[in-house]
Design an enzyme around this catalytic site. Structure first.
Site, mmCIF file in Angstrom:
data_model
loop_
_atom_site.group_PDB
_atom_site.id
_atom_site.type_symbol
_atom_site.label_atom_id
_atom_site.label_comp_id
_atom_site.label_asym_id
_atom_site.label_seq_id
_atom_site.Cartn_x
_atom_site.Cartn_y
_atom_site.Cartn_z
ATOM 1 N N ALA A 10 37.591 -36.565 16.604
ATOM 2 C CA ALA A 10 38.090 -37.847 17.134
ATOM 3 C C ALA A 10 37.100 -38.979 16.891
ATOM 4 C CB ALA A 10 38.390 -37.727 18.633
ATOM 5 N N PHE A 12 34.481 -41.182 14.022
ATOM 6 C CA PHE A 12 34.727 -42.011 12.826
ATOM 7 C C PHE A 12 35.059 -41.166 11.583
ATOM 8 C CE2 PHE A 12 31.983 -44.035 9.329
ATOM 9 C CZ PHE A 12 33.049 -44.688 8.737
ATOM 10 N N GLY A 14 35.159 -37.841 11.263
ATOM 11 C CA GLY A 14 36.039 -36.709 11.581
ATOM 12 C C GLY A 14 37.509 -37.104 11.559
ATOM 13 N N LEU A 36 35.263 -36.186 23.469
ATOM 14 C CA LEU A 36 35.606 -37.591 23.751
ATOM 15 C C LEU A 36 34.459 -38.257 24.520
ATOM 16 C CD1 LEU A 36 39.456 -37.455 24.531
ATOM 17 C CD2 LEU A 36 38.299 -37.911 22.346
ATOM 18 N N THR A 127 23.288 -35.252 7.172
ATOM 19 C CA THR A 127 22.960 -36.640 6.841
ATOM 20 C C THR A 127 21.738 -36.735 5.939
ATOM 21 O OG1 THR A 127 22.086 -38.668 7.840
ATOM 22 C CG2 THR A 127 21.724 -36.670 9.073
ATOM 23 N N ASP A 128 21.675 -37.807 5.151
ATOM 24 C CA ASP A 128 20.481 -38.058 4.321
ATOM 25 C C ASP A 128 19.251 -38.331 5.176
ATOM 26 O OD1 ASP A 128 21.104 -40.634 5.232
ATOM 27 O OD2 ASP A 128 21.311 -41.513 3.239
ATOM 28 N N GLU A 129 19.461 -38.659 6.465
ATOM 29 C CA GLU A 129 18.314 -39.000 7.323
ATOM 30 C C GLU A 129 17.380 -37.814 7.530
ATOM 31 O OE1 GLU A 129 18.683 -41.498 10.642
ATOM 32 O OE2 GLU A 129 20.376 -42.605 9.818
ATOM 33 N N TYR A 151 17.352 -38.529 16.458
ATOM 34 C CA TYR A 151 18.652 -38.189 15.857
ATOM 35 C C TYR A 151 18.442 -37.360 14.598
ATOM 36 C CZ TYR A 151 22.563 -38.746 12.629
ATOM 37 O OH TYR A 151 23.553 -38.487 11.706
ATOM 38 N N LYS A 155 19.442 -33.413 13.812
ATOM 39 C CA LYS A 155 20.328 -33.011 12.700
ATOM 40 C C LYS A 155 19.599 -32.014 11.790
ATOM 41 C CE LYS A 155 23.945 -34.195 11.787
ATOM 42 N NZ LYS A 155 25.271 -33.681 12.205
HETATM 43 P P1 NAD Z 1 30.811 -40.493 15.678
HETATM 44 O O1 NAD Z 1 29.746 -40.769 16.680
HETATM 45 O O2 NAD Z 1 31.771 -41.571 15.303
HETATM 46 O O3 NAD Z 1 31.689 -39.250 16.166
HETATM 47 C C1 NAD Z 1 31.127 -38.113 16.762
HETATM 48 C C2 NAD Z 1 32.275 -37.355 17.452
HETATM 49 O O4 NAD Z 1 31.726 -36.166 18.021
HETATM 50 C C3 NAD Z 1 32.926 -38.134 18.598
HETATM 51 O O5 NAD Z 1 34.324 -38.017 18.514
HETATM 52 C C4 NAD Z 1 32.399 -37.459 19.846
HETATM 53 O O6 NAD Z 1 33.305 -37.524 20.937
HETATM 54 C C5 NAD Z 1 32.220 -36.036 19.346
HETATM 55 N N1 NAD Z 1 31.222 -35.291 20.135
HETATM 56 C C6 NAD Z 1 29.978 -35.687 20.482
HETATM 57 N N2 NAD Z 1 29.381 -34.725 21.221
HETATM 58 C C7 NAD Z 1 30.264 -33.700 21.307
HETATM 59 C C8 NAD Z 1 30.224 -32.433 21.910
HETATM 60 N N3 NAD Z 1 29.133 -32.003 22.584
HETATM 61 N N4 NAD Z 1 31.293 -31.619 21.806
HETATM 62 C C9 NAD Z 1 32.414 -32.034 21.138
HETATM 63 N N5 NAD Z 1 32.508 -33.234 20.555
HETATM 64 C C10 NAD Z 1 31.446 -34.052 20.630
HETATM 65 O O7 NAD Z 1 30.055 -39.933 14.418
HETATM 66 P P2 NAD Z 1 30.385 -40.096 12.854
HETATM 67 O O8 NAD Z 1 29.733 -41.311 12.353
HETATM 68 O O9 NAD Z 1 31.824 -39.857 12.628
HETATM 69 O O10 NAD Z 1 29.547 -38.849 12.291
HETATM 70 C C11 NAD Z 1 30.158 -37.566 12.197
HETATM 71 C C12 NAD Z 1 29.148 -36.586 11.638
HETATM 72 O O11 NAD Z 1 28.700 -37.047 10.366
HETATM 73 C C13 NAD Z 1 27.892 -36.442 12.496
HETATM 74 O O12 NAD Z 1 27.506 -35.091 12.464
HETATM 75 C C14 NAD Z 1 26.848 -37.306 11.798
HETATM 76 O O13 NAD Z 1 25.561 -36.803 12.004
HETATM 77 C C15 NAD Z 1 27.285 -37.145 10.343
HETATM 78 N N6 NAD Z 1 26.961 -38.280 9.460
HETATM 79 C C16 NAD Z 1 27.376 -39.556 9.763
HETATM 80 C C17 NAD Z 1 27.122 -40.575 8.859
HETATM 81 C C18 NAD Z 1 27.569 -41.994 9.109
HETATM 82 O O14 NAD Z 1 27.213 -42.873 8.338
HETATM 83 N N7 NAD Z 1 28.360 -42.262 10.141
HETATM 84 C C19 NAD Z 1 26.431 -40.299 7.658
HETATM 85 C C20 NAD Z 1 25.998 -38.999 7.414
HETATM 86 C C21 NAD Z 1 26.291 -37.985 8.305
HETATM 87 O O1 DAU Z 2 22.173 -42.436 6.592
HETATM 88 C C1 DAU Z 2 23.169 -41.744 7.295
HETATM 89 C C2 DAU Z 2 23.145 -42.190 8.730
HETATM 90 O O2 DAU Z 2 23.667 -43.515 8.733
HETATM 91 C C3 DAU Z 2 23.965 -41.313 9.666
HETATM 92 O O3 DAU Z 2 23.385 -40.047 9.708
HETATM 93 C C4 DAU Z 2 23.999 -41.913 11.075
HETATM 94 O O4 DAU Z 2 24.880 -41.150 11.888
HETATM 95 C C5 DAU Z 2 24.525 -43.333 10.985
HETATM 96 O O5 DAU Z 2 24.453 -43.942 12.253
HETATM 97 C C6 DAU Z 2 23.700 -44.134 9.981
HETATM 98 O O6 DAU Z 2 22.343 -44.353 10.457
HETATM 99 P P1 DAU Z 2 21.581 -45.737 10.202
HETATM 100 O O7 DAU Z 2 20.530 -45.873 11.205
HETATM 101 O O8 DAU Z 2 21.207 -45.899 8.774
HETATM 102 O O9 DAU Z 2 22.846 -46.715 10.458
HETATM 103 P P2 DAU Z 2 23.006 -48.024 11.338
HETATM 104 O O10 DAU Z 2 24.422 -48.478 11.129
HETATM 105 O O11 DAU Z 2 22.548 -47.860 12.731
HETATM 106 O O12 DAU Z 2 22.020 -49.030 10.600
HETATM 107 C C7 DAU Z 2 22.127 -49.313 9.221
HETATM 108 C C8 DAU Z 2 20.974 -50.241 8.855
HETATM 109 O O13 DAU Z 2 21.177 -51.487 9.512
HETATM 110 C C9 DAU Z 2 19.613 -49.731 9.320
HETATM 111 O O14 DAU Z 2 18.633 -50.102 8.369
HETATM 112 C C10 DAU Z 2 19.387 -50.473 10.625
HETATM 113 C C11 DAU Z 2 20.083 -51.803 10.388
HETATM 114 N N1 DAU Z 2 20.639 -52.443 11.600
HETATM 115 C C12 DAU Z 2 21.475 -51.691 12.375
HETATM 116 C C13 DAU Z 2 22.024 -52.213 13.523
HETATM 117 C C14 DAU Z 2 22.935 -51.397 14.400
HETATM 118 C C15 DAU Z 2 20.333 -53.755 11.915
HETATM 119 O O15 DAU Z 2 19.593 -54.454 11.186
HETATM 120 N N2 DAU Z 2 20.880 -54.284 13.055
HETATM 121 C C16 DAU Z 2 21.673 -53.562 13.881
HETATM 122 O O16 DAU Z 2 22.117 -54.108 14.923
#
Ligand code: NAD
Ligand code: DAU
Length: 344
Positions: A10, A12, A14, A36, A127-129, A151, A155
């Site tokens: 539920a 982003f 996913g 949720l 994640t690349d992080e 974070y 991961k």
């Molecule tokens: P998000 O925060 O939008 O969604 C996370 C979801 O996990 C939410 O629906 C939340 O309710 C659920 N959740 C959290 N804790 C839970 C628990 N204990 N049990 C069941 N559900 C739970 O995250 P996202 O951005 O969609 O990221 C999804 C996955 O991809 C994560 O594992 C994140 O590390 C990874 N990822 C994200 C990005 C990015 O840019 N957003 C990039 C690389 C990897």
């Molecule tokens: O790289 C993958 C990761 O990308 C995922 O694993 C994480 O779940 C996801 O949250 C994201 O992490 P970042 O820290 O890179 O993303 P964020 O959107 O928080 O920030 C992106 C860049 O923008 C980072 O350099 C920080 C900067 N930033 C972010 C916010 C929220 C700002 O300058 N101002 C802000 O308010």
């Protein structure tokens, strides 16, 4: 017929993936398990809620009894895809414990159940992080992990555990490590949706530090296609980087958003940097590309589409930008914005 358990479905990425899977594979069934949290949102799945091949279970991946019961039910999954995580770096600086709990302990609970009940595939979404920052060149899957934030460290813990379950128990684990995703349904705490929605309202855009950090932006639907490919062609025990090779400086991304919306550059505010802020992420995705994956559209096309989506779907984010969000915004940005500097 193949049954999937999608934890964190539920959120982003996913929710975009669930929609992709149901559309691309008419014989696949999906169970979403999601706690949720503040980031989980059933509005993200409104258009699939009546699909007979989809069902939703509200629950925590740390709940071993619940996860076990799902594996023992007649709808038990052949494939587990774990998106569930606490996912925001800034929040991990405020409350690291919740990240350890879900991203490490929760991953363990899912792995243990998958081992006990024997699944065809366990896909860990990472994640690349986990590699940390890199000033020149790009990380390969074989590079050592060097996470900076709680974070990223949690991961990395989940990844190590998943690989250990492959090595020790032969669990068919595959990991994808993607770069920064953007697109529809991203919680507006993250950089792009925060800046787009603030700009729509004429609010300041809080750019951390000098704003010259680099991220490699990946359109979420391209990530979903990559995950699909890895499910079908990935080899057990392997890691696949997913990066679009669309590296951009944060300031440039902010200016691009303002351009699309026709808003003034003066909305950008330089604010106090994020502690431990990684300067640059960069992935070598040759291994995935050798399976036939490539991004479907240019960064600029995908950005325009995304900005338009947030403009056209204000019903979705205006509900979110209240309550819990405002409290978090005040905590993370209140002081920073009081001392913020407009662009020079
Ligand atoms: P998000 O925060 O939008 O969604 C996370 C979801 O996990 C939410 O629906 C939340 O309710 C659920 N959740 C959290 N804790 C839970 C628990 N204990 N049990 C069941 N559900 C739970 O995250 P996202 O951005 O969609 O990221 C999804 C996955 O991809 C994560 O594992 C994140 O590390 C990874 N990822 C994200 C990005 C990015 O840019 N957003 C990039 C690389 C990897
Ligand atoms: O790289 C993958 C990761 O990308 C995922 O694993 C994480 O779940 C996801 O949250 C994201 O992490 P970042 O820290 O890179 O993303 P964020 O959107 O928080 O920030 C992106 C860049 O923008 C980072 O350099 C920080 C900067 N930033 C972010 C916010 C929220 C700002 O300058 N101002 C802000 O308010």
């Amino acid at each position: 017929m193949r049954r999937f358990l999608v934890s964190g479905g539920a959120g982003f990425i996913g929710s975009n993936f669930v929609r992709h899977l149901l559309n691309a594979h008419p014989d696949y069934h999906v169970t979403v398990l999601d706690k949720l949290t503040y980031a989980g949102n059933l509005d993200n799945l409104l258009d699939v809620q009546d699909n007979p091949r989809y069902r939703f279970i509200k629950g925590d991946i740390c709940d071993a009894a619940l996860v076990g019961a799902i594996h023992e039910s007649p709808d038990r999954p052949h494939v587990v895809v774990n998106f569930a995580a606490e996912s925001h770096v800034d929040r991990s600086l405020l409350d690291p414990g919740s990240f350890l709990r879900t991203d490490v302990q929760g991953t363990y609970v899912l792995l243990e159940a998958a081992r006990k009940h024997v699944v065809e595939l366990f896909l860990q979404i990472s994640t690349d992080e986990v590699y940390g920052s890199i000033l020149e060149g790009s990380f390969k899957e074989t590079d050592p992990l060097n996470p900076s934030s709680p974070y990223a460290a949690s991961k990395a813990g989940g990844d190590m555990l998943a690989l250990a379950y492959h090595t020790s128990f032969g669990l068919p684990v595959v990991i994808t490590r993607s770069s920064n995703n953007f697109g529809p349904y991203q919680y507006p705490e993250k950089f792009i949706p925060l800046f787009v929605t603030n700009a729509i309202d004429g609010e300041p855009l809080p750019l951390y530090g000098d704003g010259l950090q680099v991220r490699d932006w990946l359109y979420v639907l391209d990530n979903c296609r990559a995950i699909d490919l890895v499910i079908h062609q990935g080899a057990p025990g392997e890691v696949y980087n997913v990066g679009a090779s669309s590296e951009r400086v944060n300031l440039e991304v902010a200016e691009g958003i303002l351009r699309v919306l026709g808003k003034p550059r003066e909305l950008v505010r330089h604010v106090t940097d994020r502690p431990g802020h990684d300067r640059r992420y960069s992935l070598d995705s040759a291994k995935l590309r050798s399976l036939g994956w490539a991004p479907s559209r240019s960064h600029e096309e995908a950005m325009e589409e995304t900005v338009r989506w947030y403009f056209d779907n204000q019903w979705w984010w205006r509900k979110i930008k209240s309550g819990e969000f405002l409290e978090y915004y005040r905590q993370n940005y209140g002081e920073r914005l009081r001392g913020g500097q407009p662009l020079g």
